[in-house]
Design a protein around this motif. Structure first.
Motif, PDB file in Angstrom:
ATOM      1  N   ALA A  25      -1.410  -0.827  -3.605  1.00 45.95           N
ATOM      2  CA  ALA A  25      -2.583  -1.572  -4.057  1.00 45.95           C
ATOM      3  C   ALA A  25      -3.546  -0.653  -4.796  1.00 45.95           C
ATOM      4  CB  ALA A  25      -3.280  -2.224  -2.868  1.00 45.95           C
ATOM      5  N   GLU A  64      -8.485  -5.846  -3.230  1.00 46.71           N
ATOM      6  CA  GLU A  64      -7.705  -4.720  -2.718  1.00 46.71           C
ATOM      7  C   GLU A  64      -7.247  -4.977  -1.280  1.00 46.71           C
ATOM      8  OE1 GLU A  64      -7.711   0.153  -2.496  1.00 46.71           O
ATOM      9  OE2 GLU A  64      -9.506  -0.911  -3.181  1.00 46.71           O
ATOM     10  N   LEU A 116      -4.859  -1.084  -8.694  1.00 53.99           N
ATOM     11  CA  LEU A 116      -6.270  -1.334  -8.968  1.00 53.99           C
ATOM     12  C   LEU A 116      -6.932  -0.180  -9.710  1.00 53.99           C
ATOM     13  CD1 LEU A 116      -7.255  -3.017  -5.605  1.00 53.99           C
ATOM     14  CD2 LEU A 116      -6.989  -4.119  -7.825  1.00 53.99           C
TER      15      LEU A 116
END
Length: 220
Positions: free
Chosen positions: A210, A104, A214
């Motif tokens: 991000a 991440e 994720l």
């Protein structure tokens, strides 16, 4: 947006021919001057709005000298793209794309770096050139976009393969996942331009990109 500066046009003058055979250094200097003048002209006026005669004037060479090196404007555009790709590639190699310990953190850093680059006047002008060129010229211009993107895609695929496997959730198709991620970064860039967001706001959106990727790992 700041337009690229073009070399001043000489008042009805062209460079005086030199007697004897020019040195390798002189030839290289002329080649570089032509490519730089053409690059700035294409960015400022587009492919169709730029003539070979204007480029010769801006580079301070005769049309004969220009055509001996590049048979037509398409050939010159290809040479310019090849030259610029090499220069940007060198610049990209000096950039640390892999800051962060977790996947991440690295994705956020990558998104922030790409968004910061996207605000550079030359990058913005290049995007206009790519989007505004049509036909064979458009395909040549888009080669620049692919040449810049492909190494970044390869790097991110490697990062995801390595770090995602470590924490137990490797994607079934990492290259497709990277393309989705880059598409999201492009979308944020467009939002940033339309809303005139500052660097802090774009940085927060990089974190969001991000995070969205994720948090949806069940779809990997």
């Amino acid at each position: 947006m700041i337009e690229p500066n073009l070399p001043a046009v000489a008042e009805g003058k062209t460079s005086k021919p030199r007697r004897g055979r020019p040195s390798r250094a002189a030839i290289a200097e002329i080649d570089a001057r032509i490519l730089e003048a053409a690059w700035k002209a294409f960015l400022a006026h587009g492919f169709n709005g730029t003539s070979m005669e204007a480029i010769a004037n801006w580079a301070g060479v005769t049309k004969t000298t220009l055509y001996l090196r590049h048979v037509d404007k398409l050939a010159l555009l290809r040479a310019v793209i090849t030259d610029r790709t090499g220069k940007w590639g060198e610049r990209a190699r000096l950039t640390d794309w892999t800051t962060g310990k977790t996947l991440e953190e690295r994705l956020v850093h990558y998104a922030r770096t790409m968004l910061r680059w996207s605000q550079h006047p030359e990058v913005m002008a290049t995007r206009r050139l790519v989007e505004g060129s049509i036909g064979e010229a458009g395909e040549i211009a888009r080669e620049l976009d692919r040449a810049l993107r492909d190494p970044m895609i390869d790097l991110l695929v490697k990062e995801i393969n390595c770090l995602a496997t470590i924490d137990g959730t490797p994607p079934s198709d990492p290259r497709e996942l990277v393309r989705i991620f880059m598409g999201m970064v492009d979308a944020v860039r467009e939002i940033g331009e339309s809303q005139q967001l500052d660097s802090d706001a774009l940085s927060l959106k990089a974190e969001a990109v991000a995070g969205i990727l994720l948090r949806g790992r069940s779809a990997w």
